[in-house]
Motif scaffolding. Structure first.
Motif, mmCIF file in Angstrom:
data_model
loop_
_atom_site.group_PDB
_atom_site.id
_atom_site.type_symbol
_atom_site.label_atom_id
_atom_site.label_comp_id
_atom_site.label_asym_id
_atom_site.label_seq_id
_atom_site.Cartn_x
_atom_site.Cartn_y
_atom_site.Cartn_z
ATOM 1 N N PHE A 1 0.808 -1.201 0.152
ATOM 2 C CA PHE A 1 -0.013 0.025 0.036
ATOM 3 C C PHE A 1 0.868 1.273 -0.175
ATOM 4 O O PHE A 1 0.575 2.276 -0.713
ATOM 5 N N LEU A 2 1.816 1.123 0.834
ATOM 6 C CA LEU A 2 2.669 2.442 0.875
ATOM 7 C C LEU A 2 3.566 2.764 -0.520
ATOM 8 O O LEU A 2 3.582 3.993 -0.712
ATOM 9 N N LEU A 3 4.091 1.710 -0.868
ATOM 10 C CA LEU A 3 4.668 1.870 -2.352
ATOM 11 C C LEU A 3 3.926 2.154 -3.326
ATOM 12 O O LEU A 3 4.191 2.651 -4.637
ATOM 13 N N ARG B 1 -6.391 14.159 -1.603
ATOM 14 C CA ARG B 1 -6.296 13.533 -0.424
ATOM 15 C C ARG B 1 -5.389 12.591 -0.256
ATOM 16 O O ARG B 1 -5.059 11.761 -1.108
ATOM 17 N N VAL B 2 -4.558 12.601 1.007
ATOM 18 C CA VAL B 2 -3.434 11.798 1.112
ATOM 19 C C VAL B 2 -4.171 10.390 1.620
ATOM 20 O O VAL B 2 -4.962 10.322 2.501
ATOM 21 N N PRO B 3 -4.020 9.088 1.169
ATOM 22 C CA PRO B 3 -4.385 7.806 1.265
ATOM 23 C C PRO B 3 -4.108 7.513 2.550
ATOM 24 O O PRO B 3 -2.773 7.612 3.123
ATOM 25 N N VAL B 4 -5.023 7.059 3.356
ATOM 26 C CA VAL B 4 -4.876 6.619 4.805
ATOM 27 C C VAL B 4 -5.057 5.328 4.790
ATOM 28 O O VAL B 4 -5.986 4.626 4.391
ATOM 29 N N LEU B 5 -3.905 4.277 5.520
ATOM 30 C CA LEU B 5 -4.359 3.145 5.803
ATOM 31 C C LEU B 5 -4.504 2.919 7.382
ATOM 32 O O LEU B 5 -3.672 3.347 8.258
ATOM 33 N N SER B 6 -5.587 2.480 7.871
ATOM 34 C CA SER B 6 -5.718 2.158 9.393
ATOM 35 C C SER B 6 -5.644 0.599 9.730
ATOM 36 O O SER B 6 -5.938 -0.143 9.299
ATOM 37 N N ILE B 7 -4.857 0.579 10.846
ATOM 38 C CA ILE B 7 -4.564 -0.701 11.338
ATOM 39 C C ILE B 7 -5.402 -0.725 12.347
ATOM 40 O O ILE B 7 -5.195 -0.003 13.442
ATOM 41 N N SER C 1 2.406 10.444 -0.887
ATOM 42 C CA SER C 1 2.614 10.439 0.369
ATOM 43 C C SER C 1 1.451 9.717 0.998
ATOM 44 O O SER C 1 0.423 9.049 0.215
ATOM 45 N N LYS C 2 1.627 9.001 2.222
ATOM 46 C CA LYS C 2 0.664 8.222 2.905
ATOM 47 C C LYS C 2 0.570 8.433 4.315
ATOM 48 O O LYS C 2 1.652 9.002 4.939
ATOM 49 N N ILE C 3 -0.579 7.959 4.875
ATOM 50 C CA ILE C 3 -0.679 8.043 6.286
ATOM 51 C C ILE C 3 -0.889 6.652 6.913
ATOM 52 O O ILE C 3 -1.883 6.176 6.237
ATOM 53 N N ILE C 4 -0.511 6.414 7.886
ATOM 54 C CA ILE C 4 -0.863 5.162 8.604
ATOM 55 C C ILE C 4 -1.221 5.570 10.039
ATOM 56 O O ILE C 4 -0.840 6.348 10.638
#
Ligand SMILES: Nc1ncnc2c1ncn2[C@@H]1O[C@H](COP(=O)(O)OP(=O)(O)O)[C@@H](O)[C@H]1O
Ligand SMILES: [Mg+2]
Length: 372
Positions: free
Chosen positions: A166-168, A176-182, A287-290
């Motif tokens: 996902f990050l790569l 919008r910066v894509p967010v991945l939620s754990i 860019s990404k957000i976790i």
């Protein structure tokens, strides 16, 4: 208030008189007023804050107990002082109990003063937050719970690769910066997994800037923005004006490919996140957000592009984690009877790495079947 009444009494000198007349340690009175004073300075802030933070609420409750005792003592001392005037000599038994009670009270208050620092209650008129009026600056000193040895991740290979993929990946071109939620229960290993990803060489190579921010329960846009700037840029940001900070942040990240990890997000209020992420929503450049969170709600409020529900750690991984902690430096095969008990213990942990680890640590020093 209660507080002021006690402080006044202490300042009036009656206490001092009483103490010196009864050959008690006068310094205790000074010490008591100093500790009370330093708490008094943050009382108002704490009262405002208690509705947002259960820790502050608990602190206030403990403080109320202490104040109650302080009030009690000061009443009793005043009464005893009155009686002393009538009596020829004072009753040394009562006066020495005052001494020990005050010592105990000071101990209690000093603990509260320490906690006040940890909670970030600062005192003074400064207003770093645009809501509530508390500077949570000292929270910066609270360490994020980082895993001690990153090399020793047990299992989670599939999840790790999923996050890295996902990050790569390219962004879809939206602003919008894509967010991945754990998402997962406490102790399930969200932070650990995010850390391992964060430290992966592919990630370090891919992003120009990376920042890890511990969010926790204290959601304060100003604090978080300062912290994000500081971490992204390895500089110290310490502003108070949100607008200005956001502009600064925006300038620093424009055109850059960055990764931001927001660890342990608790607050699921839409408007809070809109406000915090404002500077991030102008062109995302890969860019990404976790986000790590216990709360499914948070994942949806963050409009996550991807949600990873972290389930129980697999049995074999639980076992290897347990062995590492319980048998550290020893050979399991030498303890066949402990192994069967150990497997039962691990079963009871319900796949929570935190539980497995904690029990493993607990049992490490004990090597007889009885103790297990
Ligand atoms: N996959 C794993 N391998 C080894 N240890 C783990 C793993 N996942 C979690 N742990 C350990 O379990 C504990 C809790 O994990 P943590 O990541 O803090 O949970 P969470 O963030 O979900 O509350 C930590 O001490 C960590 O070292
Ligand atoms: Mg965590």
């Amino acid at each position: 208030s209660f507080f002021e009444v006690i402080l006044e009494r202490l300042a009036s000198g009656d206490f001092n008189d009483y103490f010196s007349r009864n050959n008690l340690d006068v310094e205790l009175v000074d010490k008591l007023s100093i500790t009370l004073n330093s708490i008094n300075q943050v009382l108002e802030e704490a009262e405002k804050m208690q509705y947002k933070s259960t820790y502050v609420k608990k602190w206030l409750d403990d403080l109320k107990d202490a104040i109650y005792e302080a009030d009690q003592i000061s009443d009793e001392i005043a009464t005893d002082a009155q009686l002393n005037k009538l009596k020829a000599e004072s009753d040394s038994v009562t006066s020495t109990t005052f001494e020990s009670r005050i010592k105990e009270l000071i101990g209690m208050l000093e603990l509260l003063v320490k906690q006040k620092e940890i909670l970030g209650l600062k005192g003074g008129a400064r207003c770093a937050s645009n809501e509530g009026g508390i500077s949570w600056k000292s929270l910066k000193k609270l360490p994020t719970t980082l895993p001690e040895d990153k090399a020793n991740l047990h299992g989670r290979d599939v999840e790790k690769e999923e996050i890295i993929k996902f990050l790569l990946s390219d962004n879809d071109g939206s602003n919008r910066v894509p967010v991945l939620s754990i998402v997962g229960l406490g102790g399930m290993g969200k932070t650990t997994l995010a850390e391992v990803v964060y430290n992966d060489y592919r990630i370090k190579e891919h992003f120009e800037r990376i920042a890890w921010v511990y969010v926790s329960e204290y959601f304060d846009v100003v604090r978080l923005t300062n912290e994000i700037i500081s971490r992204l840029d390895h500089s110290l940001a310490d502003g108070e004006d949100l607008n200005q900070l956001q502009q600064e942040l925006h300038q620093r990240i424009t055109g850059k490919k960055y990764l931001l990890v927001l660890d342990d997000v608790r607050n699921g209020k839409d408007e809070c996140w809109e406000q915090l992420l404002l500077p991030f929503n102008h062109g995302s450049f890969g860019s990404k957000i976790i986000v790590t969170t216990r709360d499914k709600e948070v994942a949806s409020v963050m409009k996550s592009a991807q949600i990873l529900h972290l389930k129980q750690l697999e049995e074999s991984d639980c076992w290897s984690l347990f062995v590492r902690h319980a048998f550290y430096g020893k050979n399991v095969s030498e303890y066949p009877n402990l192994e069967s008990i150990g497997r039962k213990i691990v079963d009871k942990c319900g796949g929570s790495p935190l539980a497995v680890r904690t029990l493993g640590d607990l049992l490490r020093m004990k090597f007889s079947a009885d103790e297990w």
